[in-house]
Design a protein around this motif. Structure first.
Motif, PDB file in Angstrom:
ATOM      1  N   ALA A 104      32.718 -21.293  12.698  1.00 45.90           N
ATOM      2  CA  ALA A 104      32.620 -21.031  14.133  1.00 45.90           C
ATOM      3  C   ALA A 104      31.273 -21.473  14.697  1.00 45.90           C
ATOM      4  CB  ALA A 104      32.829 -19.542  14.411  1.00 45.90           C
ATOM      5  N   ILE A 105      30.222 -21.335  13.900  1.00 47.18           N
ATOM      6  CA  ILE A 105      28.870 -21.613  14.386  1.00 47.18           C
ATOM      7  C   ILE A 105      28.466 -23.079  14.203  1.00 47.18           C
ATOM      8  CG2 ILE A 105      26.425 -21.129  13.861  1.00 47.18           C
ATOM      9  CD1 ILE A 105      27.271 -18.193  13.461  1.00 47.18           C
ATOM     10  N   MET A 106      28.910 -23.708  13.141  1.00 49.43           N
ATOM     11  CA  MET A 106      28.486 -25.084  12.869  1.00 49.43           C
ATOM     12  C   MET A 106      28.791 -26.048  14.019  1.00 49.43           C
ATOM     13  SD  MET A 106      26.764 -26.817  10.729  1.00 49.43           S
ATOM     14  CE  MET A 106      26.784 -25.872   9.194  1.00 49.43           C
ATOM     15  N   PRO A 107      29.969 -25.972  14.668  1.00 46.57           N
ATOM     16  CA  PRO A 107      30.223 -26.884  15.790  1.00 46.57           C
ATOM     17  C   PRO A 107      29.225 -26.716  16.938  1.00 46.57           C
ATOM     18  CG  PRO A 107      32.286 -25.950  15.007  1.00 46.57           C
ATOM     19  CD  PRO A 107      31.182 -25.209  14.316  1.00 46.57           C
ATOM     20  N   LEU A 108      28.732 -25.498  17.144  1.00 49.53           N
ATOM     21  CA  LEU A 108      27.726 -25.280  18.184  1.00 49.53           C
ATOM     22  C   LEU A 108      26.432 -26.003  17.832  1.00 49.53           C
ATOM     23  CD1 LEU A 108      28.165 -21.440  18.858  1.00 49.53           C
ATOM     24  CD2 LEU A 108      29.082 -23.343  20.187  1.00 49.53           C
ATOM     25  N   LEU A 109      26.045 -25.912  16.566  1.00 48.19           N
ATOM     26  CA  LEU A 109      24.823 -26.590  16.122  1.00 48.19           C
ATOM     27  C   LEU A 109      24.990 -28.108  16.185  1.00 48.19           C
ATOM     28  CD1 LEU A 109      23.886 -24.346  13.044  1.00 48.19           C
ATOM     29  CD2 LEU A 109      23.226 -24.085  15.453  1.00 48.19           C
ATOM     30  N   GLU A 110      26.170 -28.574  15.859  1.00 50.31           N
ATOM     31  CA  GLU A 110      26.432 -30.009  15.936  1.00 50.31           C
ATOM     32  C   GLU A 110      26.365 -30.492  17.381  1.00 50.31           C
ATOM     33  OE1 GLU A 110      30.246 -30.263  14.082  1.00 50.31           O
ATOM     34  OE2 GLU A 110      29.423 -30.315  12.035  1.00 50.31           O
ATOM     35  N   ARG A 111      26.888 -29.690  18.283  1.00 56.14           N
ATOM     36  CA  ARG A 111      26.884 -30.076  19.696  1.00 56.14           C
ATOM     37  C   ARG A 111      25.467 -30.235  20.228  1.00 56.14           C
ATOM     38  NH1 ARG A 111      30.413 -27.148  24.534  1.00 56.14           N
ATOM     39  NH2 ARG A 111      29.960 -28.725  26.140  1.00 56.14           N
ATOM     40  N   PHE A 112      24.543 -29.436  19.688  1.00 55.79           N
ATOM     41  CA  PHE A 112      23.156 -29.485  20.134  1.00 55.79           C
ATOM     42  C   PHE A 112      22.251 -30.253  19.174  1.00 55.79           C
ATOM     43  CE2 PHE A 112      23.910 -25.190  22.432  1.00 55.79           C
ATOM     44  CZ  PHE A 112      24.548 -25.868  23.472  1.00 55.79           C
ATOM     45  N   ASP A 113      22.850 -31.010  18.251  1.00 52.10           N
ATOM     46  CA  ASP A 113      22.097 -31.873  17.322  1.00 52.10           C
ATOM     47  C   ASP A 113      21.120 -31.104  16.440  1.00 52.10           C
ATOM     48  OD1 ASP A 113      23.431 -34.022  18.435  1.00 52.10           O
ATOM     49  OD2 ASP A 113      21.783 -34.585  19.769  1.00 52.10           O
ATOM     50  N   ILE A 114      21.500 -29.910  15.989  1.00 49.46           N
ATOM     51  CA  ILE A 114      20.632 -29.141  15.091  1.00 49.46           C
ATOM     52  C   ILE A 114      21.403 -28.623  13.876  1.00 49.46           C
ATOM     53  CG2 ILE A 114      18.798 -28.429  16.676  1.00 49.46           C
ATOM     54  CD1 ILE A 114      20.398 -25.887  17.233  1.00 49.46           C
ATOM     55  N   LEU A 159      20.109 -34.128  26.679  1.00 53.49           N
ATOM     56  CA  LEU A 159      20.190 -32.899  25.896  1.00 53.49           C
ATOM     57  C   LEU A 159      20.111 -31.665  26.801  1.00 53.49           C
ATOM     58  CD1 LEU A 159      20.578 -31.891  23.062  1.00 53.49           C
ATOM     59  CD2 LEU A 159      18.109 -32.004  22.715  1.00 53.49           C
ATOM     60  N   ALA A 160      19.241 -31.705  27.797  1.00 50.33           N
ATOM     61  CA  ALA A 160      19.144 -30.596  28.747  1.00 50.33           C
ATOM     62  C   ALA A 160      20.464 -30.426  29.489  1.00 50.33           C
ATOM     63  CB  ALA A 160      18.006 -30.844  29.734  1.00 50.33           C
ATOM     64  N   GLU A 161      21.049 -31.534  29.896  1.00 48.36           N
ATOM     65  CA  GLU A 161      22.319 -31.482  30.606  1.00 48.36           C
ATOM     66  C   GLU A 161      23.429 -30.965  29.695  1.00 48.36           C
ATOM     67  OE1 GLU A 161      23.287 -35.073  32.629  1.00 48.36           O
ATOM     68  OE2 GLU A 161      21.266 -35.359  33.435  1.00 48.36           O
ATOM     69  N   ARG A 162      23.390 -31.344  28.433  1.00 51.68           N
ATOM     70  CA  ARG A 162      24.402 -30.891  27.481  1.00 51.68           C
ATOM     71  C   ARG A 162      24.359 -29.378  27.321  1.00 51.68           C
ATOM     72  NH1 ARG A 162      23.948 -33.432  21.655  1.00 51.68           N
ATOM     73  NH2 ARG A 162      23.347 -35.174  22.992  1.00 51.68           N
ATOM     74  N   GLY A 168      27.541 -23.347  31.005  1.00 51.12           N
ATOM     75  CA  GLY A 168      28.434 -23.196  32.152  1.00 51.12           C
ATOM     76  C   GLY A 168      29.886 -23.079  31.747  1.00 51.12           C
ATOM     77  N   GLU A 169      30.277 -23.762  30.685  1.00 48.83           N
ATOM     78  CA  GLU A 169      31.650 -23.685  30.205  1.00 48.83           C
ATOM     79  C   GLU A 169      31.947 -22.337  29.564  1.00 48.83           C
ATOM     80  OE1 GLU A 169      31.866 -26.955  27.555  1.00 48.83           O
ATOM     81  OE2 GLU A 169      31.982 -28.480  29.142  1.00 48.83           O
ATOM     82  N   THR A 170      30.914 -21.691  29.028  1.00 48.61           N
ATOM     83  CA  THR A 170      31.092 -20.417  28.317  1.00 48.61           C
ATOM     84  C   THR A 170      31.083 -19.231  29.260  1.00 48.61           C
ATOM     85  OG1 THR A 170      30.019 -21.354  26.363  1.00 48.61           O
ATOM     86  CG2 THR A 170      30.202 -18.954  26.466  1.00 48.61           C
ATOM     87  N   TYR A 171      30.180 -19.269  30.247  1.00 45.78           N
ATOM     88  CA  TYR A 171      30.003 -18.126  31.146  1.00 45.78           C
ATOM     89  C   TYR A 171      30.461 -18.487  32.556  1.00 45.78           C
ATOM     90  CZ  TYR A 171      27.277 -15.817  27.520  1.00 45.78           C
ATOM     91  OH  TYR A 171      26.887 -15.221  26.344  1.00 45.78           O
ATOM     92  N   PRO A 172      31.505 -17.838  33.058  1.00 43.43           N
ATOM     93  CA  PRO A 172      31.997 -18.146  34.399  1.00 43.43           C
ATOM     94  C   PRO A 172      31.023 -17.767  35.501  1.00 43.43           C
ATOM     95  CG  PRO A 172      33.123 -16.215  33.503  1.00 43.43           C
ATOM     96  CD  PRO A 172      32.322 -16.819  32.388  1.00 43.43           C
TER      97      PRO A 172
END
Length: 217
Positions: A104-114, A159-162, A168-172
């Motif tokens: 569950a967590i690894m995709p978040l880290l991948e999305r942010f290049d960490i 990266l800032a925009e990402r 924004g996608e997570t919190y309405p």
């Protein structure tokens, strides 16, 4: 759902008034940028919002980030979801993470290049990396409302925009204190300008431009 309301709020620091009296209504599904120079009261206002709206599930991403330096990046992100598991589960995860949480967590880290820092101690990270970990933790926490204090101050460009897009996608509903007014106007639909602890501007983002906000600084 009913809006979130602050009415005649005041706050002081060391006996010195910092904000207020201040009133503000936040509609559900609204993304608000708090802008203004350093010391204007933005961070204090976010703290008041968290106190008043905690029962509504408000998640806070503080400017100091609140990472635990001795814990791995994985465990710092996992902390966002502590309330979702019993104590025994969290204790086991501290020693030996479950595969489903890693997945569950690894995709978040991948999305942010960490992703390559997953098992590194948070204390070894740069400022930008730490900020991305804090953003990943907020996303892992999830919820209805995000209060974020300078969530991209150490990031720039795509990266800032990402990060802003992912939050924004997570919190309405969200309130973001930001210094980059151009990004603030692009990624929110309302801008609230703070000057000496009071609201000096409250307008729809599409009705103002970055030049209009210079008076706040």
């Amino acid at each position: 759902m009913s809006p979130l309301v602050l009415t005649d709020e005041v706050a002081d620091y060391g006996g010195k008034p910092v904000i207020g009296p201040l009133s503000l209504t936040l509609r559900r599904g609204e993304r608000v940028a708090l802008v203004g120079k350093s010391g204007a009261g933005k961070s204090t206002l976010l703290g008041v919002m968290q106190q008043r709206w905690r029962r509504h599930g408000a998640a806070l991403m503080p400017q100091q980030l609140g990472l635990v330096p001795s814990l791995s990046v994985f465990h710092n992100v996992y902390m966002g979801g502590l309330a979702n598991h019993p104590t025994w589960y969290n204790l086991v995860t501290l020693a030996r993470p479950f595969r489903r949480d890693i997945d569950a967590i690894m995709p978040l880290l991948e999305r942010f290049d960490i992703a390559n820092k997953c098992w590194s101690a948070a204390g070894e990270l740069s400022g930008g990396q730490s900020q991305r970990v804090a953003a990943a933790r907020a996303i892992h926490q999830q919820g209805d409302l995000l209060l974020a204090d300078e969530p991209i101050s150490a990031l720039d460009g795509p990266l800032a925009e990402r990060v802003l897009r992912a939050l924004g996608e997570t919190y309405p509903t969200s309130v973001l204190a930001m210094h980059d007014v151009e990004l603030a106007l692009r990624f929110t639909d309302r801008v609230v300008g703070i000057v000496e602890g009071e609201i000096a501007l409250d307008e729809a983002s599409h009705r103002v431009c970055a030049q209009d906000l210079l008076i706040l600084y």
